[in-house]
Design a protein around this motif. Structure first.
Motif, PDB file in Angstrom:
ATOM      1  N   UNK A  19      -6.630  21.613   1.158  1.00 37.89           N
ATOM      2  CA  UNK A  19      -6.367  19.938   1.056  1.00 37.89           C
ATOM      3  C   UNK A  19      -5.367  19.620  -0.034  1.00 37.89           C
ATOM      4  N   UNK A  20      -3.895  19.279   0.561  1.00 31.40           N
ATOM      5  CA  UNK A  20      -3.042  19.026  -0.610  1.00 31.40           C
ATOM      6  C   UNK A  20      -3.458  17.544  -1.057  1.00 31.40           C
ATOM      7  N   UNK A  21      -3.388  17.369  -2.321  1.00 26.94           N
ATOM      8  CA  UNK A  21      -3.387  16.042  -3.104  1.00 26.94           C
ATOM      9  C   UNK A  21      -1.866  15.549  -3.344  1.00 26.94           C
ATOM     10  N   UNK A  22      -1.797  14.589  -2.633  1.00 29.16           N
ATOM     11  CA  UNK A  22      -0.382  13.879  -2.618  1.00 29.16           C
ATOM     12  C   UNK A  22      -0.441  12.569  -3.395  1.00 29.16           C
ATOM     13  N   UNK A  23       0.354  12.577  -4.457  1.00 28.80           N
ATOM     14  CA  UNK A  23       0.841  11.317  -5.164  1.00 28.80           C
ATOM     15  C   UNK A  23       1.934  10.647  -4.848  1.00 28.80           C
ATOM     16  N   UNK A  24       2.232   9.697  -4.116  1.00 25.20           N
ATOM     17  CA  UNK A  24       3.235   9.129  -3.680  1.00 25.20           C
ATOM     18  C   UNK A  24       4.062   8.348  -4.616  1.00 25.20           C
ATOM     19  N   UNK A  25       5.185   8.531  -4.948  1.00 21.93           N
ATOM     20  CA  UNK A  25       6.255   7.786  -5.791  1.00 21.93           C
ATOM     21  C   UNK A  25       7.071   6.858  -4.862  1.00 21.93           C
ATOM     22  N   UNK A  26       7.332   7.348  -3.827  1.00 17.60           N
ATOM     23  CA  UNK A  26       8.413   6.660  -3.012  1.00 17.60           C
ATOM     24  C   UNK A  26       7.924   6.725  -1.316  1.00 17.60           C
ATOM     25  N   UNK A  27       7.815   5.526  -0.869  1.00 14.35           N
ATOM     26  CA  UNK A  27       7.308   5.205   0.590  1.00 14.35           C
ATOM     27  C   UNK A  27       8.078   6.291   1.348  1.00 14.35           C
ATOM     28  N   UNK A  28       9.429   6.293   1.024  1.00 14.76           N
ATOM     29  CA  UNK A  28      10.479   7.008   1.979  1.00 14.76           C
ATOM     30  C   UNK A  28       9.952   8.490   1.958  1.00 14.76           C
ATOM     31  N   UNK A  29       9.345   9.090   1.055  1.00 14.44           N
ATOM     32  CA  UNK A  29       9.095  10.337   0.915  1.00 14.44           C
ATOM     33  C   UNK A  29       7.776  10.789   1.987  1.00 14.44           C
ATOM     34  N   UNK A  30       7.280   9.856   2.358  1.00 15.53           N
ATOM     35  CA  UNK A  30       5.966   9.918   3.047  1.00 15.53           C
ATOM     36  C   UNK A  30       5.839  10.682   4.516  1.00 15.53           C
ATOM     37  N   UNK A  31       6.652  10.339   5.293  1.00 12.80           N
ATOM     38  CA  UNK A  31       6.564  11.009   6.642  1.00 12.80           C
ATOM     39  C   UNK A  31       7.163  12.288   6.689  1.00 12.80           C
ATOM     40  N   UNK A  32       8.632  12.531   5.851  1.00  9.52           N
ATOM     41  CA  UNK A  32       8.870  13.787   5.742  1.00  9.52           C
ATOM     42  C   UNK A  32       8.137  14.661   4.874  1.00  9.52           C
ATOM     43  N   UNK A  33       7.219  14.509   3.979  1.00 11.21           N
ATOM     44  CA  UNK A  33       6.276  15.125   3.238  1.00 11.21           C
ATOM     45  C   UNK A  33       5.387  15.727   4.102  1.00 11.21           C
ATOM     46  N   UNK A  34       4.646  14.539   4.889  1.00  6.44           N
ATOM     47  CA  UNK A  34       3.786  15.021   5.991  1.00  6.44           C
ATOM     48  C   UNK A  34       4.274  15.993   6.976  1.00  6.44           C
ATOM     49  N   UNK A  35       5.341  15.713   7.525  1.00 11.07           N
ATOM     50  CA  UNK A  35       6.006  16.464   8.450  1.00 11.07           C
ATOM     51  C   UNK A  35       6.093  17.972   7.886  1.00 11.07           C
ATOM     52  N   UNK A  36       6.687  18.170   6.732  1.00  9.87           N
ATOM     53  CA  UNK A  36       6.825  19.541   6.128  1.00  9.87           C
ATOM     54  C   UNK A  36       5.336  20.304   6.065  1.00  9.87           C
ATOM     55  N   UNK A  37       4.301  19.537   5.536  1.00  8.56           N
ATOM     56  CA  UNK A  37       3.262  20.053   5.358  1.00  8.56           C
ATOM     57  C   UNK A  37       2.750  20.506   6.957  1.00  8.56           C
ATOM     58  N   UNK A  38       2.922  19.630   7.929  1.00  7.75           N
ATOM     59  CA  UNK A  38       2.315  19.921   9.110  1.00  7.75           C
ATOM     60  C   UNK A  38       3.164  21.312   9.632  1.00  7.75           C
ATOM     61  N   UNK A  39       4.439  21.176   9.606  1.00  6.89           N
ATOM     62  CA  UNK A  39       5.128  22.425   9.903  1.00  6.89           C
ATOM     63  C   UNK A  39       4.514  23.796   9.334  1.00  6.89           C
ATOM     64  N   UNK A  40       3.924  23.550   8.151  1.00 10.16           N
ATOM     65  CA  UNK A  40       3.462  24.793   7.467  1.00 10.16           C
ATOM     66  C   UNK A  40       1.997  24.944   7.833  1.00 10.16           C
ATOM     67  N   UNK A  41       1.303  24.154   8.860  1.00  9.44           N
ATOM     68  CA  UNK A  41       0.104  24.299   9.083  1.00  9.44           C
ATOM     69  C   UNK A  41      -0.931  23.727   8.570  1.00  9.44           C
ATOM     70  N   UNK A  42      -0.679  22.633   7.749  1.00 11.89           N
ATOM     71  CA  UNK A  42      -1.548  21.568   6.780  1.00 11.89           C
ATOM     72  C   UNK A  42      -1.394  20.344   7.709  1.00 11.89           C
ATOM     73  N   UNK A  43      -2.695  20.105   8.172  1.00 11.64           N
ATOM     74  CA  UNK A  43      -2.573  18.779   9.136  1.00 11.64           C
ATOM     75  C   UNK A  43      -3.588  17.631   8.410  1.00 11.64           C
ATOM     76  N   UNK A  44      -4.279  17.954   7.242  1.00 11.12           N
ATOM     77  CA  UNK A  44      -5.304  17.247   6.753  1.00 11.12           C
ATOM     78  C   UNK A  44      -4.842  16.872   5.250  1.00 11.12           C
ATOM     79  N   UNK A  45      -4.643  15.508   5.022  1.00  9.06           N
ATOM     80  CA  UNK A  45      -3.989  15.263   3.599  1.00  9.06           C
ATOM     81  C   UNK A  45      -4.674  14.354   2.965  1.00  9.06           C
ATOM     82  N   UNK A  46      -4.678  14.391   1.570  1.00  5.42           N
ATOM     83  CA  UNK A  46      -5.522  13.383   0.777  1.00  5.42           C
ATOM     84  C   UNK A  46      -4.268  12.650   0.094  1.00  5.42           C
TER      85      UNK A  46
END
Length: 216
Positions: A21-48
């Motif tokens: 479970x990756x623990x994600x601290x969001x500093x810029x809203x524009x990072x959210x979707x590409x960050x989630x996509x990067x994690x999903x591409x690596x096989x992690x689809x559950x995010x905190x």
């Protein structure tokens, strides 16, 4: 009202698919979707998404709207008002660093599961009395890490944990090998510096490496 036993099953199902479970601290809203996509591409689809920054709730709402296939939880929830806010944003599970009577009651009433944080046997027992059987151990490594979890396995045989705090790629396998560990959480999968520099490919590689340990 969803019974706690059903919420326990929900957590077990959730983490059986994604034990890291990756623990994600969001500093810029524009990072959210590409960050989630990067994690999903690596096989992690559950995010905190933590509430350690002011953008946490907005990030949860954005992900639930734009990436409905992901499982999105809220972390660092400290009070009932925050609990209500993350539910309104669409959080599918809630994680707290500690447990208070107020938060445990919120977890009883909510339709989504709460993973309350504990650091001692007494805290665990307070929540156990209410029916909780799944906990976040925080800060795990400082408290004794693998040794403490082995000790907890004796008196609390039907309890499982998601340790966070000091968990890394280096000790990930040791934690996940414990029968009473259902998942581990940490920020090493998506370090702040990589997010700030938008190095999505490196985050995908870290997620893939963590996932390989988790599925071993």
């Amino acid at each position: 009202m969803t019974h706690l036993s059903e919420k326990t099953q929900m957590l077990d199902s959730l983490f059986s698919h994604s034990p890291v479970l990756p623990l994600l601290n969001i500093e810029r809203l524009e990072d959210v979707l590409p960050l989630a996509d990067a994690l999903a591409e690596g096989g992690i689809t559950t995010l905190e998404i933590t509430l350690r920054t002011a953008l946490g709730i907005d990030a949860i709402a954005l992900l639930r709207s734009q990436r409905p296939a992901l499982m999105v939880g809220a972390g660092t929830v400290l009070a009932a008002k925050q609990f209500e806010a993350v539910l309104a944003a669409g959080a599918q599970f809630v994680v707290t660093p500690g447990c208070t009577d107020e938060l445990l009651q919120c977890g009883l009433e909510a339709a989504v599961p709460l993973l309350p944080g504990i650091a001692t046997a007494s805290e665990l027992m307070s929540a156990y009395r209410l029916g909780y059987r799944r906990f976040k151990l925080f800060p795990a490594q400082i408290l004794g890490g693998v040794g403490l979890l082995r000790a907890f396995a004796g008196p609390f045989r039907d309890v499982r944990f998601c340790p966070t705090g000091g968990v890394s790629q280096a000790n990930l396998a040791e934690y996940l090998a414990l029968p009473n560990v259902m998942a581990v959480g940490g920020s090493w999968v998506a370090p702040a510096e990589l997010i700030a520099q938008q190095r999505w490919g490196e985050i995908t590689a870290l997620a893939r490496a963590a996932g390989q340990v988790g599925s071993a």
